[in-house]
Design a protein around this motif. Structure first.
Motif, PDB file in Angstrom:
ATOM      1  N   ILE A  81      -1.856   0.653  13.242  1.00  0.00           N
ATOM      2  CA  ILE A  81      -2.071   1.709  12.247  1.00  0.00           C
ATOM      3  C   ILE A  81      -2.851   1.090  11.089  1.00  0.00           C
ATOM      4  N   ILE A  82      -3.915   1.750  10.703  1.00  0.00           N
ATOM      5  CA  ILE A  82      -4.709   1.318   9.549  1.00  0.00           C
ATOM      6  C   ILE A  82      -4.304   2.197   8.368  1.00  0.00           C
ATOM      7  N   ILE A  83      -4.015   1.564   7.245  1.00  0.00           N
ATOM      8  CA  ILE A  83      -3.588   2.292   6.041  1.00  0.00           C
ATOM      9  C   ILE A  83      -4.601   2.045   4.931  1.00  0.00           C
ATOM     10  N   GLU A  84      -5.090   3.123   4.352  1.00  0.00           N
ATOM     11  CA  GLU A  84      -6.008   3.044   3.211  1.00  0.00           C
ATOM     12  C   GLU A  84      -5.475   3.954   2.111  1.00  0.00           C
ATOM     13  N   GLN A  85      -5.944   3.750   0.908  1.00  0.00           N
ATOM     14  CA  GLN A  85      -5.569   4.623  -0.192  1.00  0.00           C
ATOM     15  C   GLN A  85      -6.832   5.253  -0.758  1.00  0.00           C
ATOM     16  N   ASP A  86      -6.813   6.590  -0.906  1.00  0.00           N
ATOM     17  CA  ASP A  86      -8.003   7.269  -1.417  1.00  0.00           C
ATOM     18  C   ASP A  86      -8.004   7.296  -2.941  1.00  0.00           C
ATOM     19  N   GLU A  87      -9.054   7.870  -3.506  1.00  0.00           N
ATOM     20  CA  GLU A  87      -9.227   7.871  -4.967  1.00  0.00           C
ATOM     21  C   GLU A  87      -8.169   8.690  -5.701  1.00  0.00           C
ATOM     22  N   ASP A  88      -7.462   9.570  -4.975  1.00  0.00           N
ATOM     23  CA  ASP A  88      -6.402  10.372  -5.590  1.00  0.00           C
ATOM     24  C   ASP A  88      -5.016   9.746  -5.413  1.00  0.00           C
ATOM     25  N   GLY A  89      -4.959   8.578  -4.772  1.00  0.00           N
ATOM     26  CA  GLY A  89      -3.685   7.895  -4.595  1.00  0.00           C
ATOM     27  C   GLY A  89      -2.966   8.232  -3.297  1.00  0.00           C
ATOM     28  N   TYR A  90      -3.546   9.098  -2.460  1.00  0.00           N
ATOM     29  CA  TYR A  90      -2.929   9.431  -1.176  1.00  0.00           C
ATOM     30  C   TYR A  90      -3.182   8.307  -0.173  1.00  0.00           C
ATOM     31  N   TYR A  91      -2.244   8.121   0.738  1.00  0.00           N
ATOM     32  CA  TYR A  91      -2.381   7.117   1.785  1.00  0.00           C
ATOM     33  C   TYR A  91      -2.948   7.782   3.039  1.00  0.00           C
ATOM     34  N   ILE A  92      -4.056   7.268   3.507  1.00  0.00           N
ATOM     35  CA  ILE A  92      -4.728   7.761   4.705  1.00  0.00           C
ATOM     36  C   ILE A  92      -4.381   6.784   5.823  1.00  0.00           C
ATOM     37  N   VAL A  93      -3.854   7.300   6.924  1.00  0.00           N
ATOM     38  CA  VAL A  93      -3.466   6.450   8.047  1.00  0.00           C
ATOM     39  C   VAL A  93      -4.230   6.864   9.294  1.00  0.00           C
ATOM     40  N   SER A  94      -4.593   5.871  10.095  1.00  0.00           N
ATOM     41  CA  SER A  94      -5.343   6.112  11.326  1.00  0.00           C
ATOM     42  C   SER A  94      -4.790   5.223  12.421  1.00  0.00           C
ATOM     43  N   CYS A  95      -4.821   5.731  13.654  1.00  0.00           N
ATOM     44  CA  CYS A  95      -4.460   4.937  14.826  1.00  0.00           C
ATOM     45  C   CYS A  95      -5.717   4.816  15.678  1.00  0.00           C
ATOM     46  N   PRO A  96      -6.361   3.636  15.674  1.00  0.00           N
ATOM     47  CA  PRO A  96      -7.630   3.478  16.388  1.00  0.00           C
ATOM     48  C   PRO A  96      -7.505   3.559  17.914  1.00  0.00           C
ATOM     49  N   SER A  97      -6.298   3.601  18.438  1.00  0.00           N
ATOM     50  CA  SER A  97      -6.121   3.724  19.884  1.00  0.00           C
ATOM     51  C   SER A  97      -6.485   5.113  20.392  1.00  0.00           C
TER      52      SER A  97
END
Length: 74
Positions: A8-24
């Motif tokens: 799982i890749i976790i990033e934080q956007d400019e509004d403070g929300y956490y964006i998660v992705s599963c590259p599989s």
């Protein structure tokens, strides 16, 4: 019941929300106000992706190798 361990890749956007992705899985993304909420949300998305996969393909998902950071000039 067997279990999968998925990256799982976790990033934080400019509004403070956490964006998660599963590259599989293609298009497997979600978000949340907290990391915990985002992880619960991505779990639901992954379960939907798995429902659509044929049984033999579940065993042959892309193998996660690792994460690297790349520096580029801007």
């Amino acid at each position: 019941m067997s279990k999968l361990h998925l990256p799982i890749i976790i990033e934080q956007d400019e509004d403070g929300y956490y964006i998660v992705s599963c590259p599989s899985f293609k298009g497997c993304h979600s978000y949340g106000k907290t990391i915990e909420e985002a992880m619960e949300n991505i779990k639901e998305v992954i379960e939907m992706c798995l429902e659509e996969l044929e049984e033999d393909k579940k065993k042959n998902l892309n193998k996660f190798i690792g994460f690297r950071e790349l520096e580029v000039g801007v």
